[in-house]
Design an enzyme around this catalytic site. Structure first.
Site, short mmCIF file in Angstrom:
data_model
loop_
_atom_site.label_atom_id
_atom_site.label_comp_id
_atom_site.label_asym_id
_atom_site.label_seq_id
_atom_site.Cartn_x
_atom_site.Cartn_y
_atom_site.Cartn_z
N HIS A 99 -31.40 -6.32 59.38
CA HIS A 99 -32.01 -6.10 60.70
C HIS A 99 -33.33 -6.88 60.84
CE1 HIS A 99 -29.24 -2.68 61.49
NE2 HIS A 99 -29.39 -2.47 60.18
N LYS A 122 -48.32 -30.74 62.12
CA LYS A 122 -47.21 -29.81 62.29
C LYS A 122 -45.91 -30.47 61.81
CE LYS A 122 -45.47 -26.48 65.66
NZ LYS A 122 -44.01 -26.64 65.51
#
Length: 464
Positions: A186, A322
């Site tokens: 989950h 990035k």
């Protein structure tokens, strides 16, 4: 000088580019279907050339056509197989649903080239219908070509790529076999697993994908050739279908056979639809794998950050430094395309009316595209991601040590309710479970060390 020549067919005269190897029927189709600019793939054209070559060969062996005719046809067909005339396959895939236009495209190219290649003493003019298409119909040629092309692509390209990726996961898992990480259910912290265990699941998914493909291929290998127009085999030798399957088997090393029932094989595309469904299943699995790798690589500071994927290119035009998981993103887009292609093939499979399916070109295009891009993406993931990734071991160890769910291993010793209290306190105070358990139970350090050893938890059983 004129840039065109005049060709004739049963409907009259047509202007055709003077250097084109195709003729009037192809030109009519080029004019009639200015739809997408998407043409048949190299894999399809190669397979279509093989069908024509082996049809000529078999018709000669059966005594239906003379060597002086079939020899040049086979030679010209081989040039089609080799890609010499790819630019002359000029018809959009969104065309007549039987693919008749593309069958005639091949017939016209091969007949023109065969007439150039034939011996000067051969008086017969090699005709696209009477000779190149002898004993055949578009209605068995195009379905056969779809099956031949997809079987070759799956066997020679996709299956080896999936096996390559599975091997990469196994080898990287073995390299990181002692790295214990937090399992997740989950998207929430669960009991520990090793990276090797997680990667073994991916490897098994891929192995099962190969098994699914091999099973589907067994039906794909039944070839419709020999049924001609409606499955009855009118205007072909009764032995033609079986001899064609035998000849193609010898040429490819794949065990093709004549369709058990030509009415089924030509009226439906159930076997290609089934194969597409297995491609979709593999795509669904690869989507999960790609997203798992993206999650485990997320960060580097605010995400999970368990894995470090190889930095391959700058990830932003505005944010310096990035780096993004570009290989995984490419993979998941491929998976989305394959799932979409399967939907189109499913609709196409429903579009058979009586003795013929009339969406054969779109089945061919989407099926072969799915095979090709899945194979390329799987191999790319193996070589540019899985083989090059590393584990952030310190971060993983810290997260595992602070995972309150580790207390599950204490259930047999102190009971579920007491273990839950320890987990909640450890989470609230952001402390290792072992420290809190030491305060809240009578268990010795030795017992706690043994019960809360993450690597032992990955081996199953009870922590005794």
């Amino acid at each position: 000088m004129s840039e065109f020549r005049t060709e004739k067919d049963s409907m009259g005269e047509v202007k055709v580019p003077k250097d084109a190897y195709y003729g009037a029927q192809t030109q009519r189709a080029v004019d009639n279907f200015p739809v997408s600019g998407i043409m048949f793939s190299r894999a399809f054209i190669e397979a279509l050339g093989m069908v024509k070559k082996h049809a000529a060969k078999v018709n000669n062996e059966l005594g239906m056509l003379d060597e002086e005719i079939t020899g040049p046809i086979q030679e010209a067909s081989q040039e089609v197989i080799d890609g010499k005339f790819d630019d002359d396959f000029a018809i959009d895939i969104f065309q007549t649903g039987s693919g008749t236009s593309t069958n005639m495209n091949a017939n016209e190219i091969i007949s023109k080239r065969a007439n150039e290649l034939k011996d000067d003493s051969t008086e017969v003019e090699i005709h696209p219908n009477d000779h190149v298409n002898y004993g055949q119909s578009s209605n068995d040629v195009i379905p056969t070509t779809i099956r031949l092309a997809s079987a070759l692509a799956v066997s020679n390209h996709l299956i080896p790529s999936l096996e390559h990726l599975s091997k990469a996961f196994k080898e990287k898992g073995k390299e990181l076999s002692e790295v214990v990480k937090t399992g997740r259910t989950h998207l929430m912290d669960a009991m520990p697993v090793t990276i090797q265990q997680e990667f073994s699941g991916y490897a098994r998914q891929l192995e099962l994908g190969v098994d699914r493909l091999k099973s589907a291929l067994d039906r794909v290998k039944e070839l419709p050739q020999g049924g001609t127009a409606v499955g009855t085999g009118l205007n072909t030798n009764p032995d033609f279908g079986a001899k064609m399957a035998e000849s193609l088997s010898e040429a490819t090393g794949i065990d093709f056979r004549e369709a058990e029932n030509h009415f089924e094989a030509q009226a439906t595309v159930d076997a290609p639809v089934e194969l597409s469904g297995q491609l979709k299943t593999i795509a669904v699995g690869l989507m999960k794998i790609g997203n798992d790798l993206r999650w485990m690589n997320s960060g580097p500071n605010s995400g999970i950050g368990e894995l470090q994927l190889k930095a391959l290119q700058p990830g932003s035009s505005i944010m310096p430094g990035k780096v993004n998981p570009v290989i995984e993103e490419s993979l998941t887009m491929v998976c989305a395309q394959v799932i979409g292609n399967d939907s189109a093939i499913t609709v196409a499979g429903q579009s058979g009316n009586f003795e013929l399916n009339v969406m054969l070109p779109v089945v061919a295009h989407n099926l072969l595209e799915s095979i090709d891009i899945l194979a390329n993406a799987a191999r790319n993931l193996a070589d540019r991601s899985v083989k090059l990734l590393s584990a952030n071991k310190e971060r993983i160890e810290d997260m595992v040590g602070r995972n309150p769910v580790l207390v599950t291993a204490l259930n047999p010793l102190i009971g579920y309710d007491q273990a839950a209290k320890i987990a909640k306190k450890a989470f609230k105070e952001n402390r290792p479970v072992k420290d809190v358990a030491r305060e809240m139970t009578d268990l010795s350090d030795e017992e706690l060390d043994k019960a809360l050893d993450p690597i032992k938890m990955t081996k199953g059983g009870f922590m005794e």
